[in-house]
Every structure is written in structure tokens, then in C-alpha cells.
Design an enzyme around this catalytic site. Structure first.
Site, PDB file in Angstrom:
ATOM      1  N   LYS A  32       0.640  -1.273   0.118  1.00 35.02           N
ATOM      2  CA  LYS A  32      -0.079   0.247   0.088  1.00 35.02           C
ATOM      3  C   LYS A  32       0.948   1.369  -0.010  1.00 35.02           C
ATOM      4  CE  LYS A  32      -4.029  -2.309  -0.015  1.00 35.02           C
ATOM      5  NZ  LYS A  32      -5.351  -1.978  -0.432  1.00 35.02           N
TER       6      LYS A  32
HETATM    7  C1  LIG Z   1      -2.892  -6.656   4.422  1.00 36.75           C
HETATM    8  C2  LIG Z   1      -3.714  -6.720   3.046  1.00 36.75           C
HETATM    9  N1  LIG Z   1      -3.837  -7.434   2.404  1.00 36.75           N
HETATM   10  C3  LIG Z   1      -4.600  -7.351   1.214  1.00 36.75           C
HETATM   11  C4  LIG Z   1      -5.383  -6.331   0.689  1.00 36.75           C
HETATM   12  C5  LIG Z   1      -6.172  -6.376  -0.239  1.00 36.75           C
HETATM   13  O1  LIG Z   1      -5.401  -5.698  -1.615  1.00 36.75           O
HETATM   14  P1  LIG Z   1      -6.503  -4.749  -2.502  1.00 36.75           P
HETATM   15  O2  LIG Z   1      -7.128  -3.523  -1.748  1.00 36.75           O
HETATM   16  O3  LIG Z   1      -5.569  -4.108  -3.249  1.00 36.75           O
HETATM   17  O4  LIG Z   1      -7.524  -5.487  -2.833  1.00 36.75           O
HETATM   18  C6  LIG Z   1      -5.060  -5.219   1.657  1.00 36.75           C
HETATM   19  C7  LIG Z   1      -5.671  -4.021   1.341  1.00 36.75           C
HETATM   20  O5  LIG Z   1      -6.195  -3.182   2.167  1.00 36.75           O
HETATM   21  C8  LIG Z   1      -4.327  -5.391   2.735  1.00 36.75           C
HETATM   22  O6  LIG Z   1      -4.233  -4.316   3.540  1.00 36.75           O
END
Ligand SMILES: Cc1ncc(COP(=O)(O)O)c(C=O)c1O
Length: 460
Positions: free
Chosen positions: A46
């Protein structure tokens, strides 16, 4: 500028390695590779969307100097935004659901951000939800920019323009399947779109969690009722605008417990310290791989670091208090007996018999314990070799004495369909577990049986 140095930490985002899983992938034919996105400076993938979305907001005139960045975030995006804001001198307010770990909240506050915590189990359109609170703050605070990673298309553009090309370049496109946990949908959609353009045969598989509505929506086109779950980052109770289901071929759905246990195995067996969504992704990849007829090269993006879960997934007390840790006790007693090769032959003795007869039965059959049965075939006691030795040596018992003199009530009667955890307490107190099948005595489960079982399973 020093040679080789980056001008600031934001410029250090990206360039994370891809590594092969070794022991965890042994149970499938396919090869599994993981992209370690937790090696970004803020500890997650992120960081990329934080920097990219804010750069775009400045370019597009949505974020002006001295402005306040507002976001509803499960923490990782907050860190990415806060890092960019620290470097570029902006203020931040983050709105979090109260199921998020304390580490995440503390971490954001340490960046100098304001953190508002909202209840988890309310509908997205409830005024208390973190979506509603974020929107309201953005409407009322002047010169603020609501990032909205759910519907801000620069989220998926980040992965389309940056994360996916990086992986493509690292691997030269030498993989068959790309998988990632899904939340906002940015990662899977952005990467999926890029890979599909470059590699027409690639499969894009999202990993969703039980209780979320995303995978169900892809399969049926219907919005089902969301249920609560504990995994952080994956799953949603609405469909964010970042999804493009045309670039997602399929989903695997996983549960909290299996994901948390896998997250711990990832550290123990592969030395990879990642968060719960990484464990979820690997569970999903193994499920997917088991269904394949041919060997595949699977690439999984692991979103964040284990650091943020030190007080949860990596804390034994939290894991056992929430019923996640005792997987080895969650086995039926009949399976334990089967696994260690006990055939259900048991020797008993009538309550009218003598101590001498008990010793004979034990000697002839090589057993050290005998349940004592009355004329109604009820278990009324237990005579054990270890309880006989001292009184016999001291001359306290004679051969012709009734067996009741030597029998104890230190045993528990349990049905073979019960879980091993039901007798754990008894075994710890050195009691014997007498196992029944439809009310009929079937076998004895002793401490050594349990040790033998755990040793066979490789748990000790
Ligand atoms: C720890 C974690 N895994 C997976 C995701 C999922 O990714 P995306 O939001 O790009 O679908 C997030 C998103 O907030 C996350 O913080």
C-alpha cells in the site's frame, strides 16, 4: 546527493524481491513464488498506492498545498499515505474500524496523523461506519482531500503502471497464474489487467475470505449478506469501484483460522514474516493448485508485514483465546486411534474377580490397565499396573483379594467421535481416557498414545 542514495523514503518504494516457496509448496505439484511486498519501506504494497494516488491528486489539483489528507483505511494504506505526507508536508486524518490491530493504530498516530476509530459491525451506509465517517470529515474539513482507495481508480492504476510491470520484468512473464488477496480490488484488477494484456493465457485468481461478498458476486452476480470475519485487509461487504471482474478469472475462498495457521507456518517453515492476508493467499494457492491437472507456476503477491500482527496472529495467547491455535487437538479421537494403529481390542475384568486374576490378564496380554466391568456391563473402575506395584510389594494386597480394592476412578469415559481436546485435561491430570463406540467400551487412550500421535504428525 550521495551516490546510490534515494532523495527521500518515498523514492525507496518498490523493487521488492520474488522468492520461491520450498517446504510449504511440497504438498502440491505446482511451484509457488511470492512477491514480498512487505519489504517496502512502510511494510506493505500500500506504500505504492499511497504515493501514486497522492501524486495524481496533486497533478489533478485535488490536493493543494497545506491540505488535509483523509482516508478510511485498515492501516496499510494509511502508512503509505502518511509516509508520503511526511515527506511532502501534508496533514492526515485516518478513520479505522475497531477490529484493526493496536499496532496499526499506534503506528499511524506515530506518523503524527489523527486517528478516528469506528465500530466494525455496522452497515457501510450506517453513519457510524468508517466509510460514512471518512466521507463526512472530508465534507466538513476545508481544503481536505478524501483519497477513497475503494473508488479512486488510481489505486488500480498504481498496480497496472507500477507493481505489475515490475513483476513482469523480474520474471519475464514466466508464470501461469497470478494470485492476490482482494480488498479494494486494486491489486488484483490492476495487476490482472496488465498481465492479461502481456500474457493472454495467464490466469488471474483472487483470494477472498469467508464472510466477504466479493467472490460470491463474481460467481453469481448477486450481492449476498456479509458476515463478520477477523482477517484484516481482505474481503469487503460492498463492491468497491476498483474492481473489474473481467480481468479476474476465478476466486478461492479461505477462512480465518486456516489463514492464521498458514501465516505462522510461513514464518516457521519459510522464514517469511508476513501478515494474515499472506497466509490466506497461500491457503488459496494450495487449494487452487490441488485442483490443477498440470503443474503450474503460481505467483502470489504478499501484501504486508508480520510486524503489524505481533499482538494477534503471532501471539500464542490471542491465538488460543480465539480458538485458532489448537488445531492439533481438533481431531476426533477415533482418528487418533486409527493413526497410531490401535485396533479397538480391549481387555476388561469383572468386578467379582481377584487381584491375582487381574495380574494374570495383564501379564498374558501385555496390557497395563484393565477397566473393571459390573454384571450390567457398566464401567465401574480401572485397575492399573502402576497402582498395584506398591500395595503388592508392601503386602497390603493378597492375590485373592477382590479387584475393587485396587481399582481407581481416575478415568474419563468419552465417545470416539469426540475431539481430542475433550480428554486433554484428563490426560494432563494423568487420568486414563476410556473410549466408547455407541456406548460400548472400545479402547483406552493413554498419554503415550497421544505422544505417539503427535510425534507421527510431526508436531513435536
Ligand atoms: C493486508 C492486506 N492484504 C490484502 C489487501 C487487499 O488488497 P487490495 O485492496 O488491493 O484488493 C489489503 C488492502 O487493504 C491489505 O491491507
Amino acid at each position: 546527493m550521495m551516490k546510490g542514495a534515494k532523495p527521500n523514503v518515498v523514492e525507496a518504494i518498490g523493487g521488492t524481491p520474488i522468492v520461491k516457496l520450498n517446504s510449504l509448496a511440497n504438498e502440491v505439484d505446482s511451484d509457488i513464488y511470492v512477491k514480498l511486498e512487505f519489504m517496502n519501506p512502510g511494510g506493505s504494497t500500500k506504500d505504492r498506492i499511497g504515493a501514486y494516488m497522492l501524486d495524481q491528486a496533486v497533478k489533478e489539483g485535488d490536493l493543494k498545498p497545506g491540505g488535509t489528507i483523509i482516508e478510511g483505511t485498515s492501516g496499510n494504506t494509511g502508512v503509505g499515505l502518511a509516509m508520503w505526507a511526511a515527506v511532502h508536508k501534508y496533514k492526515c486524518i485516518f478513520v479505522l474500524a475497531d477490529k484493526q490491530s493496536q499496532e496499526k493504530i499506534d503506528n499511524l498516530r506515530a506518523f503524527g496523523a489523527k486517528v478516528v476509530v469506528c465500530p466494525t459491525n455496522v452497515e457501510p451506509d450506517d453513519p457510524r461506519s468508517y466509510y460514512s465517517v471518512s466521507k463526512r470529515l472530508a465534507e466538513t474539513i476545508p481544503n481536505s482531500f478524501y483519497v477513497n482507495q475503494y473508488d479512486n481508480i488510481h489505486n488500480r492504476n498504481t498496480h497496472y503502471n507500477w507493481t505489475a510491470p515490475e513483476m513482469y520484468e523480474q520474471t519475464s512473464g514466466d508464470f501461469d497464474v497470478f494470485m492476490a488477496g482482494v480488498g479494494t480490488g486494486g491489486t488484483i484488477t490492476g495487476c490482472g489487467k496488465y498481465f492479461k494484456e502481456k500474457m493472454p493465457n495467464v490466469e488471474i485468481v483472487g483470494i477472498d475470505c469467508e464472510g466477504s461478498i466479493i467472490a460470491h458476486y463474481k460467481k453469481t452476480g448477486e450481492i449476498c449478506e456479509a458476515k463478520s470475519y477477523v482477517l484484516e485487509g481482505v474481503g469487503e461487504d460492498f463492491i468497491p469501484g476498483n474492481y473489474d471482474f473481467d480481468v479476474i478469472d476465478d476466486f478461492e475462498v479461505v477462512g480465518d483460522k486456516e489463514s492464521f495457521l498458514m501465516t505462522r507456518r510461513l514464518l516457521k517453515e519459510e522464514g517469511i514474516y508476513a501478515g494474515g492476508s499472506a497466509g490466506a493467499a497461500i491457503c488459496g494457492a494450495l487449494k487452487y493448485a490441488k485442483k490443477q491437472k498440470t503443474k503450474k507456476k503460481i505467483l502470489i503477491l504478499l501484501h504486508d508485514s508480520g510486524n503489524r500482527y505481533a499482538s494477534k496472529i503471532y501471539n500464542d495467547d490471542w491465538m488460543s483465546d480465539n480458538g485458532y491455535l489448537d488445531a492439533s487437538f481438533n481431531v476426533q479421537i477415533k482418528d487418533v486411534l486409527n493413526d497410531i494403529g490401535k485396533k479397538g481390542s480391549i481387555f476388561t475384568i469383572n468386578d467379582t474377580s481377584t487381584i491375582g486374576q487381574a495380574i494374570d490378564i495383564m501379564d498374558t496380554n501385555g496390557v497395563s490397565q484393565l477397566p473393571v466391568i459390573n454384571s450390567a456391563q457398566e464401567i465401574v473402575g480401572l485397575v492399573a499396573e502402576k497402582n498395584l506395584v506398591k500395595p503388592v510389594l508392601m503386602g497390603e494386597f493378597a492375590k485373592d483379594d477382590n479387584i475393587s480394592l485396587a481399582s481407581t476412578s481416575k478415568f474419563q469415559i468419552v465417545d470416539q467421535n469426540e475431539l481430542l481436546e475433550t480428554v486433554a485435561e484428563a490426560l494432563l491430570k494423568k487420568e486414563v481416557a476410556l473410549i466408547t463406540e455407541n456406548g460400548k467400551l472400545k479402547d483406552i487412550l493413554t498419554e503415550i498414545d497421544v505422544l505417539q500421535y503427535f510425534s507421527k504428525k510431526g508436531n513435536i
